[in-house]
Design a protein around this motif. Structure first.
Motif, mmCIF file in Angstrom:
data_model
loop_
_atom_site.group_PDB
_atom_site.id
_atom_site.type_symbol
_atom_site.label_atom_id
_atom_site.label_comp_id
_atom_site.label_asym_id
_atom_site.label_seq_id
_atom_site.Cartn_x
_atom_site.Cartn_y
_atom_site.Cartn_z
ATOM 1 N N CYS A 1 0.835 -1.209 0.000
ATOM 2 C CA CYS A 1 0.000 0.000 0.000
ATOM 3 C C CYS A 1 0.863 1.249 0.000
ATOM 4 N N ALA A 2 1.909 1.235 0.822
ATOM 5 C CA ALA A 2 2.788 2.402 0.929
ATOM 6 C C ALA A 2 3.514 2.659 -0.393
ATOM 7 N N ILE A 3 3.978 1.584 -1.034
ATOM 8 C CA ILE A 3 4.680 1.739 -2.312
ATOM 9 C C ILE A 3 3.749 2.347 -3.366
ATOM 10 N N LEU A 4 2.534 1.801 -3.451
ATOM 11 C CA LEU A 4 1.588 2.273 -4.465
ATOM 12 C C LEU A 4 1.126 3.701 -4.177
ATOM 13 N N GLU A 5 0.904 4.015 -2.897
ATOM 14 C CA GLU A 5 0.528 5.390 -2.543
ATOM 15 C C GLU A 5 1.613 6.368 -2.947
ATOM 16 N N ASN A 6 2.850 6.015 -2.651
ATOM 17 C CA ASN A 6 3.973 6.885 -2.984
ATOM 18 C C ASN A 6 4.103 7.061 -4.498
ATOM 19 N N LEU A 7 3.786 5.991 -5.232
ATOM 20 C CA LEU A 7 3.912 6.033 -6.687
ATOM 21 C C LEU A 7 2.843 6.932 -7.324
ATOM 22 N N PHE A 8 1.612 6.878 -6.811
ATOM 23 C CA PHE A 8 0.498 7.567 -7.464
ATOM 24 C C PHE A 8 0.140 8.911 -6.835
ATOM 25 N N ALA A 9 0.673 9.195 -5.636
ATOM 26 C CA ALA A 9 0.302 10.423 -4.930
ATOM 27 C C ALA A 9 0.556 11.704 -5.731
ATOM 28 N N PRO A 10 1.621 11.785 -6.534
ATOM 29 C CA PRO A 10 1.830 13.026 -7.305
ATOM 30 C C PRO A 10 0.738 13.284 -8.353
ATOM 31 N N TYR A 11 -0.023 12.252 -8.695
ATOM 32 C CA TYR A 11 -0.973 12.383 -9.809
ATOM 33 C C TYR A 11 -2.444 12.293 -9.378
ATOM 34 N N TYR A 12 -2.699 11.599 -8.271
ATOM 35 C CA TYR A 12 -4.081 11.398 -7.825
ATOM 36 C C TYR A 12 -4.161 11.531 -6.308
ATOM 37 N N ASP A 13 -5.338 11.850 -5.822
ATOM 38 C CA ASP A 13 -5.603 11.676 -4.399
ATOM 39 C C ASP A 13 -5.710 10.181 -4.147
ATOM 40 N N THR A 14 -5.221 9.705 -3.018
ATOM 41 C CA THR A 14 -5.216 8.267 -2.768
ATOM 42 C C THR A 14 -5.914 7.936 -1.451
ATOM 43 N N ASP A 15 -6.441 6.720 -1.409
ATOM 44 C CA ASP A 15 -7.056 6.182 -0.199
ATOM 45 C C ASP A 15 -6.739 4.688 -0.175
ATOM 46 N N THR A 16 -6.785 4.087 1.013
ATOM 47 C CA THR A 16 -6.456 2.669 1.131
ATOM 48 C C THR A 16 -7.518 1.938 1.933
ATOM 49 N N ALA A 17 -7.587 0.628 1.703
ATOM 50 C CA ALA A 17 -8.458 -0.259 2.479
ATOM 51 C C ALA A 17 -7.678 -1.540 2.737
ATOM 52 N N GLU A 18 -7.811 -2.071 3.948
ATOM 53 C CA GLU A 18 -6.941 -3.174 4.371
ATOM 54 C C GLU A 18 -7.438 -4.560 3.979
ATOM 55 N N ASN A 19 -8.656 -4.666 3.467
ATOM 56 C CA ASN A 19 -9.160 -5.960 3.000
ATOM 57 C C ASN A 19 -10.284 -5.731 1.995
ATOM 58 N N GLY A 20 -10.742 -6.832 1.386
ATOM 59 C CA GLY A 20 -11.739 -6.711 0.339
ATOM 60 C C GLY A 20 -13.066 -6.133 0.803
ATOM 61 N N ARG A 21 -13.531 -6.524 1.988
ATOM 62 C CA ARG A 21 -14.809 -6.024 2.479
ATOM 63 C C ARG A 21 -14.747 -4.521 2.740
ATOM 64 N N ALA A 22 -13.649 -4.096 3.401
ATOM 65 C CA ALA A 22 -13.480 -2.665 3.660
ATOM 66 C C ALA A 22 -13.350 -1.898 2.341
ATOM 67 N N GLY A 23 -12.672 -2.513 1.373
ATOM 68 C CA GLY A 23 -12.518 -1.869 0.077
ATOM 69 C C GLY A 23 -13.847 -1.686 -0.629
ATOM 70 N N LEU A 24 -14.708 -2.729 -0.570
ATOM 71 C CA LEU A 24 -16.015 -2.641 -1.208
ATOM 72 C C LEU A 24 -16.849 -1.541 -0.563
#
Length: 370
Positions: free
Chosen positions: A30-53
């Motif tokens: 999650c940290a790697i992907l957030e760091n990669l995309f943060a310059p271009y998009y606002d980001t949010d994370t979810a720790e599992n599939g249910r929380a993500g849905l």
């Protein structure tokens, strides 16, 4: 296009930053992907599939993309995809599977469900960034184009409405000018229009007619007496009873009206034209065949002409004219019911009397010589 429409169009085509949701139970990923995309998009994370849905359902209007792991607790990535498919969100939001479990079966079901891409771990940052950005840009461009088309359609509809209103205004002006010749006012044609509309929209008479057809019939009703332009003033405004010869001239306004409408090319392109022509020629036909000019009988007379015929009689009886005073409402209804003013379709009369209480509100103020 006015300033407000221009601003709306600019807003529609302006690129948006968007929200990218990362659904992965691995904090490092999650940290790697957030760091990669943060310059271009606002980001949010979810720790599992249910929380993500749950996060997707909460923020679906803000999301520009979803990065979804496959192997997760609570609900795995494929289960999340199935739910998103059921909610119809995969057509709206691009979803990418990022997983080390990129087996043939997983990829086959993921693509069948509608995932945009399956990206294997370990990720290669510049490849992931480019693949995701390309799809996001495509979705955003499609959305902007859709917004532009909607705005342009709204603008075209507004222009079409203006043209329709202009056409109606011109027709009303012509009809009112003719009414003024007979010392009547434009209120008469407006009441005929309103009575016709009410009978077609509040009784079974309008069953099977579309709203557009009803509007066209009502617009056509405004032109019912257009042929009076060919009747001499001495006959049109005679206060006493017409001689047989004068009455023949007066009756000619039906044929003259249809003929006049035939000679207006712009009107012939209007959807109301067939109704206007028919009403102008046949609004003095009678159910028993004793009307004019063609002696039509029963259902040989169109419903539109029948309705306008009754509306015209009702209005004429209810208002003061050059040749008579207005009759009291009770007398008007008695004369129509008894056939003193000609015979009408029994079904038309039944519908008319059902709603006459509402129509009578048009005459709460005494009619002038209209």
């Amino acid at each position: 296009m006015d300033t407000e429409q221009t601003q709306a169009l600019q807003a529609a085509v302006r690129p948006e930053r968007g929200l990218l949701l990362i659904v992965d139970d691995d904090e490092i990923n999650c940290a790697i992907l957030e760091n990669l995309f943060a310059p271009y998009y606002d980001t949010d994370t979810a720790e599992n599939g249910r929380a993500g849905l749950e996060r997707v359902l909460e923020r679906q209007d803000d999301l520009c993309a979803i990065l979804l792991d496959v192997m997760m607790p609570e609900m795995d990535g494929i289960q999340v995809l199935r739910c998103l498919k059921e909610y119809g969100l995969l057509e709206k939001i691009p979803v990418f599977l990022i997983t080390a479990e990129a087996s043939g079966e997983v990829m086959k079901e993921a693509y069948a469900l509608g995932v945009m891409d399956v990206i294997g771990k370990p990720i290669i940052p510049y490849m992931v960034l480019r693949r995701v950005q390309s799809v996001v840009e495509l979705f955003q461009a499609r959305e902007r184009l859709s917004n532009v088309v909607e705005l342009q359609q709204a603008d075209l509809l507004a222009q079409a409405k203006q043209i329709i209103e202009l056409n109606k205004g011109m027709i009303e002006a012509l009809a009112a000018a003719i009414e003024f010749r007979s010392e009547e006012s434009g209120d008469h044609v407006r009441r005929i229009h309103d009575i016709t509309t009410y009978l077609l929209t509040h009784t079974p008479l309008g069953d099977g007619l579309s709203p557009i057809e009803i509007k066209q019939i009502a617009l056509g009703s405004i032109m019912h007496d257009v042929g009076k332009i060919a009747v001499p003033d001495a006959i049109l405004n005679k206060p006493g009873k017409l001689t047989p010869e004068e009455f023949e001239v007066m009756k000619s306004h039906t044929v003259q009206g249809a003929r006049l409408l035939e000679q207006i090319p712009q009107l012939r392109e209007n959807g109301a034209y067939p109704y206007a022509w028919d009403i102008a020629r046949h609004h003095h036909e009678r159910w028993d065949g004793r009307g004019y000019p063609d002696g039509l009988k029963g259902d040989e007379i169109s419903l539109a002409a029948q309705i306008v015929s009754l509306a015209d009689v009702y209005d004429a009886l209810s208002c003061k004219r050059v040749y008579k005073d207005a009759f009291p409402r009770e007398k008007v209804l008695e004369m129509i019911r008894s056939g003193d003013c000609g015979s009408f379709n029994p079904r038309l009369l039944e519908c008319f009397f059902q709603v006459e209480g509402e129509l009578a509100k048009l005459y709460q103020h005494p009619c002038k010589e209209d």
